[in-house]
Write a protein that holds these residues in place. Structure first.
Motif, short mmCIF file in Angstrom:
data_model
loop_
_atom_site.label_atom_id
_atom_site.label_comp_id
_atom_site.label_asym_id
_atom_site.label_seq_id
_atom_site.Cartn_x
_atom_site.Cartn_y
_atom_site.Cartn_z
N ASP A 98 72.95 -18.02 -91.24
CA ASP A 98 71.96 -17.17 -90.60
C ASP A 98 70.74 -17.98 -90.16
O ASP A 98 69.59 -17.65 -90.45
N CYS A 99 71.03 -19.06 -89.43
CA CYS A 99 69.97 -19.96 -88.97
C CYS A 99 69.28 -19.42 -87.72
O CYS A 99 69.79 -18.52 -87.04
N SER A 100 68.11 -19.98 -87.45
CA SER A 100 67.39 -19.71 -86.21
C SER A 100 66.86 -21.04 -85.69
O SER A 100 66.93 -22.06 -86.38
N SER A 101 66.34 -21.03 -84.46
CA SER A 101 65.82 -22.24 -83.85
C SER A 101 66.91 -23.31 -83.79
O SER A 101 68.08 -23.01 -83.57
N VAL A 102 66.55 -24.57 -84.02
CA VAL A 102 67.47 -25.69 -83.90
C VAL A 102 67.92 -26.17 -85.27
O VAL A 102 67.10 -26.29 -86.19
N ILE A 103 69.20 -26.45 -85.43
CA ILE A 103 69.69 -27.16 -86.60
C ILE A 103 70.53 -28.34 -86.13
O ILE A 103 71.02 -28.34 -84.99
N ARG A 104 70.67 -29.33 -86.98
CA ARG A 104 71.62 -30.41 -86.72
C ARG A 104 72.51 -30.54 -87.94
O ARG A 104 72.02 -30.58 -89.08
N VAL A 105 73.81 -30.61 -87.72
CA VAL A 105 74.76 -30.75 -88.81
C VAL A 105 75.35 -32.15 -88.73
O VAL A 105 75.82 -32.58 -87.68
N ASP A 106 75.31 -32.86 -89.88
CA ASP A 106 75.83 -34.22 -89.95
C ASP A 106 77.19 -34.20 -90.65
O ASP A 106 77.32 -33.65 -91.75
N TYR A 107 78.17 -34.80 -89.99
CA TYR A 107 79.55 -34.78 -90.48
C TYR A 107 80.04 -36.17 -90.86
O TYR A 107 79.52 -37.18 -90.38
N LEU A 108 81.06 -36.17 -91.72
CA LEU A 108 81.78 -37.39 -92.08
C LEU A 108 83.25 -37.20 -91.70
O LEU A 108 83.87 -36.22 -92.11
N LEU A 154 72.22 -35.11 -106.90
CA LEU A 154 73.61 -34.90 -106.50
C LEU A 154 74.36 -36.23 -106.58
O LEU A 154 73.88 -37.26 -106.11
N ILE A 155 75.55 -36.20 -107.20
CA ILE A 155 76.44 -37.35 -107.23
C ILE A 155 77.73 -36.93 -106.53
O ILE A 155 78.36 -35.96 -106.93
N GLU A 156 78.08 -37.64 -105.46
CA GLU A 156 79.29 -37.25 -104.73
C GLU A 156 80.16 -38.45 -104.41
O GLU A 156 79.69 -39.60 -104.38
N LYS A 157 81.41 -38.16 -104.14
CA LYS A 157 82.37 -39.20 -103.78
C LYS A 157 81.96 -39.83 -102.45
O LYS A 157 81.61 -39.13 -101.49
N PHE A 158 81.97 -41.16 -102.40
CA PHE A 158 81.69 -41.87 -101.16
C PHE A 158 82.88 -41.77 -100.23
O PHE A 158 84.03 -41.96 -100.65
N ALA A 159 82.62 -41.46 -98.97
CA ALA A 159 83.70 -41.31 -97.99
C ALA A 159 84.07 -42.68 -97.43
O ALA A 159 83.45 -43.17 -96.48
N ALA A 160 85.04 -43.32 -98.04
CA ALA A 160 85.45 -44.66 -97.61
C ALA A 160 86.05 -44.61 -96.20
O ALA A 160 86.79 -43.69 -95.86
N GLY A 161 85.70 -45.59 -95.39
CA GLY A 161 86.23 -45.65 -94.04
C GLY A 161 85.72 -44.54 -93.14
O GLY A 161 86.33 -44.24 -92.11
N LYS A 162 84.61 -43.95 -93.52
CA LYS A 162 84.09 -42.80 -92.80
C LYS A 162 83.56 -43.17 -91.42
O LYS A 162 83.20 -44.32 -91.14
N VAL A 163 83.50 -42.16 -90.56
CA VAL A 163 82.77 -42.22 -89.29
C VAL A 163 81.78 -41.06 -89.32
O VAL A 163 82.15 -39.93 -89.66
N GLU A 164 80.53 -41.33 -88.99
CA GLU A 164 79.51 -40.28 -89.01
C GLU A 164 79.35 -39.69 -87.62
O GLU A 164 79.22 -40.41 -86.62
N ILE A 165 79.35 -38.37 -87.56
CA ILE A 165 79.20 -37.63 -86.30
C ILE A 165 78.18 -36.51 -86.51
O ILE A 165 78.20 -35.84 -87.54
N ASN A 166 77.31 -36.32 -85.55
CA ASN A 166 76.32 -35.24 -85.61
C ASN A 166 76.49 -34.29 -84.43
O ASN A 166 76.91 -34.70 -83.35
N ALA A 167 76.13 -33.04 -84.67
CA ALA A 167 76.07 -32.05 -83.59
C ALA A 167 74.94 -31.08 -83.92
O ALA A 167 74.64 -30.84 -85.09
N ALA A 168 74.31 -30.54 -82.90
CA ALA A 168 73.18 -29.62 -83.09
C ALA A 168 73.45 -28.29 -82.40
O ALA A 168 74.34 -28.18 -81.55
N ALA A 169 72.67 -27.29 -82.78
CA ALA A 169 72.83 -25.96 -82.19
C ALA A 169 71.51 -25.22 -82.21
O ALA A 169 70.65 -25.46 -83.07
N TYR A 170 71.33 -24.32 -81.26
CA TYR A 170 70.22 -23.38 -81.28
C TYR A 170 70.66 -22.11 -80.57
O TYR A 170 71.69 -22.09 -79.89
#
Length: 367
Positions: A283-293, A209-225
């Motif tokens: 349609d997830c189960s158990s725990v997931i974590r989503v990483d955001y920019l 995968l080649i993707e645009k770099f998010a300049a000036g980004k802040v990384e935030i994570n959140a999880a769910a189950y």
């Protein structure tokens, strides 16, 4: 007591991180409720189980391998492999807990094994797991959900890297599509760096995968189950790094986290709502974590982790006793989901085989 299998290790670049997650999880399960069988999958792909596997120190020594074990499709029994060929029943597990990061575990392989053996699984099902681990597939799926991701291109045999750079604009991120923990990930600011980064990524995966770099980004994570039929979403966290992007060392060695993340309630609520939407949409189960920019006032999904490191317990629990209670909820939810699916009709009686048998018998016209 219920017999529970905890799978970890595996044939992926995240083997060692998976061991830490698996040993911690196996040790946190309530021993008054469960007979816990840790199942270590070696780098070579063999399965082992034994009391030694509860000790993290064993994995650096491996003085003596514990019993080799296996599951057999169509049979919900864990077997000990005796002398390399005979199978001796060890237990009939009530549930499998998936702590295998990366390929051959997090990608849906273990979910498929559990399904074939009719054993409930703490972990997302095959489809959700395979989509989540594949960064390219996840991009298309998330687009269908109306969720933003960074602009991207998929490397193909005829891909013109110069044209990709001109289209997306530098800097760019180059990632093996089906790896985690930032393994094989590099930033490219020139065509020469892009070519080198692609060559490095191709050593880890034949899909890049080649993707645009998010300049000036802040990384935030959140999880769910899901527990009791309801989705529980964590508060947001902010991983910290002094590098150009979040590296393996940042995530597991010297990285720091700010929890809860120092963002507005409005933004936090938006990210948590997106996390719930992704959980349901995939349609997830158990725990997931989503990483955001966070970039230029917009929220982009970086990736979805269907088997997050340490089961993301630190986003929900302050103590291991709380994590033990959380694991109880996950096991109960997995068993309820399994029992509900078992009530579905899986048989449709008809006469097609009888009809076909007469027409396609040996020597018949329809051979």
């Amino acid at each position: 007591m219920k017999d529970i299998l905890v799978f970890f290790g595996g044939q992926s670049t995240e083997h060692d991180i998976s061991v830490l997650t698996g040993v911690m999880t196996a040790g946190s399960l309530d021993k008054e409720k469960y007979n816990v069988y840790p199942v270590y999958v070696s780098r070579e792909g063999s399965w082992y189980s034994g009391e030694e596997l509860f000790d993290v120190g064993w994995y650096t020594q491996k003085a003596r391998m514990p019993a080799q074990v296996t599951l057999v499709a169509g049979d919900n029994t864990l077997y000990k492999v005796v002398r390399g060929k005979k199978l001796k029943p060890l237990c009939k597990p009530k549930c499998i807990v998936n702590c295998m990061h990366g390929e051959r575990g997090e990608d849906g392989c273990l979910a498929a094994v559990a399904e074939l053996c009719s054993i409930p699984l703490v972990g997302s099902p095959l489809a959700a797991s395979s989509v989540a681990l594949d960064k390219v597939a996840a991009k298309y799926y998330l687009k269908g959900l109306g969720v933003k991701t960074m602009p991207f291109e998929v490397l193909r045999e005829d891909t013109d890297l110069k044209a990709v750079g001109e289209k997306l604009g530098y800097p760019l991120m180059v990632k093996p599509a089906r790896q985690g923990s930032s393994v094989g990930v590099n930033k490219a600011e020139t065509l020469a760096e892009l070519e080198r980064s692609v060559n490095k990524a191709k050593k880890f995966d034949d899909k890049v995968l080649i993707e645009k770099f998010a300049a000036g980004k802040v990384e935030i994570n959140a999880a769910a189950y899901r527990a009791g039929g309801k989705i529980v979403v964590s508060e947001c966290e902010m991983p910290a790094t002094s590098n150009r992007f979040l590296t393996f060392e940042d995530k597991y060695v010297k990285g720091e986290r700010i929890f809860p993340a120092p963002i507005s309630k409005k933004l936090s609520d938006k990210i948590r709502s997106l996390t719930e939407k992704i959980y349901e949409g995939l349609d997830c189960s158990s725990v997931i974590r989503v990483d955001y920019l966070l970039c230029d006032g917009a929220v982009y999904v970086n990736e979805v982790n269907s088997v997050p490191g340490s089961m993301a317990y630190y986003l929900f629990c302050d103590t291991f006793s709380e994590f033990s209670a959380m694991l109880d909820e996950l096991i109960s939810e997995a068993c309820e989901n399994f029992n509900r699916r078992m009530t579905l009709i899986r048989r449709f009686d008809c006469n097609i085989l009888q009809s076909a048998g007469g027409k396609s018998a040996k020597g018949g016209k329809n051979r």
